[in-house]
Each structure stands twice: as C-alpha cells, then as structure tokens.
Design an enzyme around this catalytic site. Structure first.
Site, PDB file in Angstrom:
ATOM      1  N   LYS A 191       5.477   9.380   4.223  1.00 45.08           N
ATOM      2  CA  LYS A 191       4.731   8.209   3.776  1.00 45.08           C
ATOM      3  C   LYS A 191       4.027   8.538   2.465  1.00 45.08           C
ATOM      4  CE  LYS A 191       1.238   4.876   5.361  1.00 45.08           C
ATOM      5  NZ  LYS A 191       0.374   4.478   6.509  1.00 45.08           N
ATOM      6  N   ASP A 251      -6.589  -2.242  13.263  1.00 43.72           N
ATOM      7  CA  ASP A 251      -5.411  -2.996  12.828  1.00 43.72           C
ATOM      8  C   ASP A 251      -4.331  -2.978  13.899  1.00 43.72           C
ATOM      9  OD1 ASP A 251      -3.983  -4.590  11.117  1.00 43.72           O
ATOM     10  OD2 ASP A 251      -3.207  -2.938   9.892  1.00 43.72           O
ATOM     11  N   MET A 294       0.798  -1.229   0.000  1.00 46.40           N
ATOM     12  CA  MET A 294       0.000   0.000   0.000  1.00 46.40           C
ATOM     13  C   MET A 294       0.831   1.279   0.000  1.00 46.40           C
ATOM     14  SD  MET A 294      -3.258  -0.592  -0.155  1.00 46.40           S
ATOM     15  CE  MET A 294      -3.881   0.996   0.390  1.00 46.40           C
TER      16      MET A 294
END
Length: 267
Positions: A71, A166, A53
């Site tokens: 990121k 998560d 991802m």
C-alpha cells in the site's frame, strides 16, 4: 446456494470514495510499478486497487515466497504533511495489533522519493461491498460466522484502545475460501486511539470533521462529537443491516439527505 452464487441487484455506493478494485488490463500495463521489484524484495505482479488516498499492489515476497499487498500513499498527497501523518499513524496502529481477523501489517517504511509504504498480509478474496453489489444480500446462515468474526475483531480493537471509525462493507475482506475463519477487517487510515500512547500521539481530526462513509456514520459524529467505541458499534450495525437486507438503513441521493436521516429518522 453459496455465498458468492446468489442473485441480486446493486446496492448504493458509499458516499465517500473507497479503494476501487482495478481489473482493467490497460491500467495494469501502463502502471510502471507492475513488474517491478519493490524494496529489492517484493515482486509486484498486479495493481489491485486505488483511491484518492492510496494505491494497493499485489506482490510476491521473494525471500519467503508468499503473497503480500503493498500500500502506497498517493503521490499527489506527498506535499501535504497531514496526509503523511495519517499514513504513518495508520502504520503505527496496525503494527500494534495482532488478531486473526485483522489484516496484519508486516512492514512499513519510506521509499527513496519520500513515498511511505506498508507491506500487508494479502487476503485472496473480495471486500464485502463488492460481494453485496453482485449478490444483493447475504444468506443469514452463511453470514453469521462472518459477523461473529468481525465482532471479535472490533472487540479486540476496543480492548486495545483503538476506534476504527470507518467500519463499512468495503473495509471487510471475505476470502474466496475459509470465509468463517479468515474474514479480515482492513484500513486503519482514520482509526483513532481512545487512551494515551502511540495511537493518540497526533490528533488529525479537525473540529466537526467526519471521516468514513456517511451511510455508516453514527449520529453523534455527524453532530460534531468525538468518535468512541459506540460509534464503531453503530457502524457495524449498519453494515450488518445492509448485508442481510440488501439496503442501507439510511439511503438517499444526496449527502445532506443522508445526514438528515441519520440524525432524525428511524431505519
């Protein structure tokens, strides 16, 4: 014996891919972003991690002389609108949070080629998954302050109407120093709001779709029910169990076997 000095064998890897730390020198050399000045402000000096991802770089904010993490969404996913929505929503959620044990979002935006990015607080340490793979399990005395800080971060998320969805060792950063105070929960890529507002503006989970790693996923989610705060608490319990014992409560060789154990068996 220190937290990072104990001996132990490797643990099973997460069922779904997480960010993988990149230490290979050739990977650093051939990445065109390493050595570049990002957004006319951030000097990138290292490729830190990548997943299906996203990719994460280490950089220096030249205006403040502090280290940050950058990121980026994986460029192969830019044509998929749902992935763009998820990345933007992650930034929206992270921007609304302010807690000493949650990795802070400092800035976010979109590059000229359409790639969204996030500028994040940099944590000089390792994620708990890597630590456990090296030492097997944590010393309970040293582990307790880490778990207390993690629980406080999760409690804060829940009071803000956010379910992480998560929680797992790979999403808990433990610094090389000052571990008791600076533990950071990271990665809100699949987080979800539990009340109306910016967090709940886009529903990106299809019927029966389960995010996160199966080893830490609550049984009700595997049965198709929506995640809530109890789902995070269950995942946190699996994380703590594994950290202290060196094994996951529901390990198996195949994803289907893990699901079956989560639904039917006791740890």
């Amino acid at each position: 014996m220190g937290l990072l000095e104990q001996e132990g064998g490797p643990l099973p890897a997460s069922t779904f891919s997480s960010l993988e730390v990149v230490d290979n020198l050739s990977e650093q050399i051939k990445d065109p972003m390493v050595g570049a000045l990002f957004a006319n402000r951030y000097s990138i000096d290292r490729l830190k991690a990548r997943s299906a991802m996203s990719v994460v770089y280490r950089a220096i904010d030249t205006t403040q002389n502090v280290r940050v993490a950058i990121k980026l969404l994986n460029g192969l996913l830019l044509d998929e609108e749902q992935n763009l929505h998820r990345f933007h929503r992650e930034a929206q959620i992270a921007q609304s949070l302010a807690h000493p044990n949650i990795c802070a979002l400092l800035d976010h935006g979109v590059m000229s080629d359409g790639t969204p990015y996030q500028i994040l607080e940099y944590v000089d340490g390792e994620n708990l998954e890597i630590i456990l793979s090296n030492i097997g399990c944590l010393n309970p005395v040293e582990a307790l302050p880490i778990f207390i800080k993690t629980c406080r971060a999760v409690q804060y998320l829940h009071t803000r109407g956010v379910v992480h969805r998560d929680l797992k060792p790979a999403n808990l950063m433990v610094p090389f120093s000052d571990a008791e105070l600076s533990v950071k929960v990271i990665d809100f890529g699949v987080a979800k709001g539990t009340r109306s507002g910016v967090h709940h503006s886009i529903e990106l989970t299809g019927p029966g779709e389960v995010f996160g790693s199966l080893l830490y996923t609550a049984p009700e989610r595997l049965s198709g029910h929506k995640a809530d705060t109890r789902s995070d608490i269950y995942s946190l319990g699996c994380l703590i169990y594994e950290s202290l014992t060196g094994i996951n409560p529901f390990s198996a060789d195949e994803p289907g076997q893990i699901v079956d154990k989560q639904l039917k068996l006791h740890p």
